[in-house]
Design a protein around this motif. Structure first.
Motif, PDB file in Angstrom:
ATOM      1  N   TRP A  47       0.865  -1.182   0.000  1.00  0.00           N
ATOM      2  CA  TRP A  47       0.000   0.000   0.000  1.00  0.00           C
ATOM      3  C   TRP A  47       0.892   1.220   0.000  1.00  0.00           C
ATOM      4  O   TRP A  47       1.764   1.358   0.854  1.00  0.00           O
ATOM      5  CB  TRP A  47      -0.891  -0.036   1.242  1.00  0.00           C
ATOM      6  CG  TRP A  47      -1.681   1.194   1.520  1.00  0.00           C
ATOM      7  CD1 TRP A  47      -1.468   2.083   2.533  1.00  0.00           C
ATOM      8  CD2 TRP A  47      -2.822   1.684   0.811  1.00  0.00           C
ATOM      9  NE1 TRP A  47      -2.409   3.085   2.495  1.00  0.00           N
ATOM     10  CE2 TRP A  47      -3.259   2.860   1.444  1.00  0.00           C
ATOM     11  CE3 TRP A  47      -3.522   1.235  -0.308  1.00  0.00           C
ATOM     12  CZ2 TRP A  47      -4.356   3.585   1.010  1.00  0.00           C
ATOM     13  CZ3 TRP A  47      -4.607   1.963  -0.739  1.00  0.00           C
ATOM     14  CH2 TRP A  47      -5.028   3.110  -0.094  1.00  0.00           C
ATOM     15  N   ASP A  48       0.693   2.128  -0.952  1.00  0.00           N
ATOM     16  CA  ASP A  48       1.541   3.331  -1.034  1.00  0.00           C
ATOM     17  C   ASP A  48       0.850   4.580  -0.481  1.00  0.00           C
ATOM     18  O   ASP A  48       1.335   5.692  -0.656  1.00  0.00           O
ATOM     19  CB  ASP A  48       2.022   3.571  -2.459  1.00  0.00           C
ATOM     20  CG  ASP A  48       0.905   3.941  -3.423  1.00  0.00           C
ATOM     21  OD1 ASP A  48      -0.247   4.171  -2.983  1.00  0.00           O
ATOM     22  OD2 ASP A  48       1.183   4.016  -4.624  1.00  0.00           O
ATOM     23  N   SER A  51      -2.842   3.629  -3.362  1.00  0.00           N
ATOM     24  CA  SER A  51      -3.212   2.474  -4.173  1.00  0.00           C
ATOM     25  C   SER A  51      -2.519   1.220  -3.666  1.00  0.00           C
ATOM     26  O   SER A  51      -1.538   1.284  -2.923  1.00  0.00           O
ATOM     27  CB  SER A  51      -2.865   2.717  -5.649  1.00  0.00           C
ATOM     28  OG  SER A  51      -1.472   2.891  -5.793  1.00  0.00           O
ATOM     29  N   LEU A  53      -0.447  -2.135  -4.756  1.00  0.00           N
ATOM     30  CA  LEU A  53       0.425  -2.620  -5.822  1.00  0.00           C
ATOM     31  C   LEU A  53       0.623  -4.108  -5.612  1.00  0.00           C
ATOM     32  O   LEU A  53       1.051  -4.542  -4.532  1.00  0.00           O
ATOM     33  CB  LEU A  53       1.762  -1.886  -5.785  1.00  0.00           C
ATOM     34  CG  LEU A  53       2.728  -2.198  -6.921  1.00  0.00           C
ATOM     35  CD1 LEU A  53       2.143  -1.765  -8.267  1.00  0.00           C
ATOM     36  CD2 LEU A  53       4.061  -1.503  -6.672  1.00  0.00           C
ATOM     37  N   CYS A  55       1.459  -8.095  -7.842  1.00  0.00           N
ATOM     38  CA  CYS A  55       2.184  -8.643  -8.987  1.00  0.00           C
ATOM     39  C   CYS A  55       1.669 -10.048  -9.270  1.00  0.00           C
ATOM     40  O   CYS A  55       1.366 -10.803  -8.346  1.00  0.00           O
ATOM     41  CB  CYS A  55       3.680  -8.677  -8.653  1.00  0.00           C
ATOM     42  SG  CYS A  55       4.710  -8.994 -10.082  1.00  0.00           S
ATOM     43  N   ALA A  89      -8.253  -1.202 -11.885  1.00  0.00           N
ATOM     44  CA  ALA A  89      -6.867  -1.668 -11.845  1.00  0.00           C
ATOM     45  C   ALA A  89      -6.213  -1.403 -13.179  1.00  0.00           C
ATOM     46  O   ALA A  89      -6.873  -1.364 -14.218  1.00  0.00           O
ATOM     47  CB  ALA A  89      -6.817  -3.160 -11.534  1.00  0.00           C
ATOM     48  N   LEU A  97       7.263   0.523 -14.202  1.00  0.00           N
ATOM     49  CA  LEU A  97       6.901   0.906 -12.845  1.00  0.00           C
ATOM     50  C   LEU A  97       7.963   1.826 -12.262  1.00  0.00           C
ATOM     51  O   LEU A  97       9.158   1.583 -12.425  1.00  0.00           O
ATOM     52  CB  LEU A  97       6.765  -0.342 -11.966  1.00  0.00           C
ATOM     53  CG  LEU A  97       6.251  -0.107 -10.558  1.00  0.00           C
ATOM     54  CD1 LEU A  97       4.802   0.383 -10.570  1.00  0.00           C
ATOM     55  CD2 LEU A  97       6.356  -1.400  -9.745  1.00  0.00           C
ATOM     56  N   SER A 101       8.328   2.731  -6.393  1.00  0.00           N
ATOM     57  CA  SER A 101       7.258   1.754  -6.158  1.00  0.00           C
ATOM     58  C   SER A 101       7.797   0.328  -6.207  1.00  0.00           C
ATOM     59  O   SER A 101       7.459  -0.500  -5.348  1.00  0.00           O
ATOM     60  CB  SER A 101       6.149   1.916  -7.191  1.00  0.00           C
ATOM     61  OG  SER A 101       5.493   3.150  -7.041  1.00  0.00           O
ATOM     62  N   TYR A 121       2.874  -5.933 -12.869  1.00  0.00           N
ATOM     63  CA  TYR A 121       2.305  -5.343 -11.660  1.00  0.00           C
ATOM     64  C   TYR A 121       0.865  -4.946 -11.932  1.00  0.00           C
ATOM     65  O   TYR A 121       0.509  -4.602 -13.060  1.00  0.00           O
ATOM     66  CB  TYR A 121       3.084  -4.096 -11.241  1.00  0.00           C
ATOM     67  CG  TYR A 121       4.478  -4.375 -10.743  1.00  0.00           C
ATOM     68  CD1 TYR A 121       4.699  -4.699  -9.404  1.00  0.00           C
ATOM     69  CD2 TYR A 121       5.573  -4.291 -11.589  1.00  0.00           C
ATOM     70  CE1 TYR A 121       5.979  -4.932  -8.930  1.00  0.00           C
ATOM     71  CE2 TYR A 121       6.855  -4.531 -11.121  1.00  0.00           C
ATOM     72  CZ  TYR A 121       7.053  -4.854  -9.799  1.00  0.00           C
ATOM     73  OH  TYR A 121       8.316  -5.090  -9.332  1.00  0.00           O
ATOM     74  N   ARG A 123      -1.884  -2.184 -10.343  1.00  0.00           N
ATOM     75  CA  ARG A 123      -2.115  -1.072  -9.417  1.00  0.00           C
ATOM     76  C   ARG A 123      -3.623  -0.876  -9.304  1.00  0.00           C
ATOM     77  O   ARG A 123      -4.298  -0.588 -10.296  1.00  0.00           O
ATOM     78  CB  ARG A 123      -1.459   0.211  -9.902  1.00  0.00           C
ATOM     79  CG  ARG A 123      -1.642   1.362  -8.891  1.00  0.00           C
ATOM     80  CD  ARG A 123      -0.956   2.637  -9.298  1.00  0.00           C
ATOM     81  NE  ARG A 123       0.468   2.520  -9.522  1.00  0.00           N
ATOM     82  CZ  ARG A 123       1.411   2.485  -8.565  1.00  0.00           C
ATOM     83  NH1 ARG A 123       1.052   2.513  -7.306  1.00  0.00           N
ATOM     84  NH2 ARG A 123       2.684   2.413  -8.885  1.00  0.00           N
ATOM     85  N   THR A 125      -6.595   1.236  -7.552  1.00  0.00           N
ATOM     86  CA  THR A 125      -6.894   2.507  -6.894  1.00  0.00           C
ATOM     87  C   THR A 125      -8.285   2.422  -6.278  1.00  0.00           C
ATOM     88  O   THR A 125      -9.274   2.303  -7.004  1.00  0.00           O
ATOM     89  CB  THR A 125      -6.823   3.662  -7.911  1.00  0.00           C
ATOM     90  OG1 THR A 125      -5.531   3.649  -8.516  1.00  0.00           O
ATOM     91  CG2 THR A 125      -7.068   5.000  -7.223  1.00  0.00           C
TER      92      THR A 125
END
Length: 151
Positions: A47-48, A51, A53, A55, A89, A97, A101, A121, A123, A125
């Motif tokens: 979690w950033d 969002s 992330l 894989c 996504a 990327l 990240s 990856y 992502r 949101t």
């Protein structure tokens, strides 16, 4: 007899949810194929702050099901402590990327897929987030709508 904890406020749920997003490593990810076939898969995530992330292999249904109009559902926790995230996504090639990240993903999960061309990856949101523990929290489980945390 089961003793139920008092319902948490929306602010407490938001705080607990953000803590889970930062600390947890794995979640269930649900997608659907163009013909509506559901697909559920556990994936690790980072979690950033805005969002999730994740894989997966490019050839896996989870990645193939991600389309510009398709949504993804991500769920953390067990049935008595749920964080439910809905949102769009995007698929991101490892080379595309942002380094920051990819470094965060590798550091948290002790795995770096950047040099594996068969992996991509995802992502996600969040647009909607719900959190609840017991029946007494179901009524007010919505804590994010339209990508904005509710007060």
């Amino acid at each position: 007899m089961t003793t139920q904890e008092p319902a948490r406020s929306r602010e407490e749920r938001r705080r607990d949810t953000l803590a889970r997003l930062a600390a947890d490593d794995d979640a269930w990810v649900a997608t659907a194929s163009p013909d509506g076939q559901p697909w559920l898969m556990p994936l690790s995530f980072v979690w950033d702050g805005a969002s999730l992330l994740m894989c997966t292999r490019r050839s896996n249904p989870t990645a193939r099901n991600v389309t510009p109009r398709g949504g993804v559902v991500v769920t953390l926790g067990h049935t008595r402590d749920v964080v439910h995230v809905e949102g769009p996504a995007e698929v991101i090639e490892g080379s595309a990327l942002a380094t920051e990240s990819a470094d965060a993903f590798a550091a948290k999960l002790d795995w770096d897929p950047r040099d594996r061309p068969s992996w991509v990856y995802l992502r996600i949101t969040p647009r909607v987030v719900k959190a609840w523990r017991e029946e007494n929290e179901l009524k007010d489980r919505l804590i994010m709508a339209d990508g904005r945390w509710l007060d």
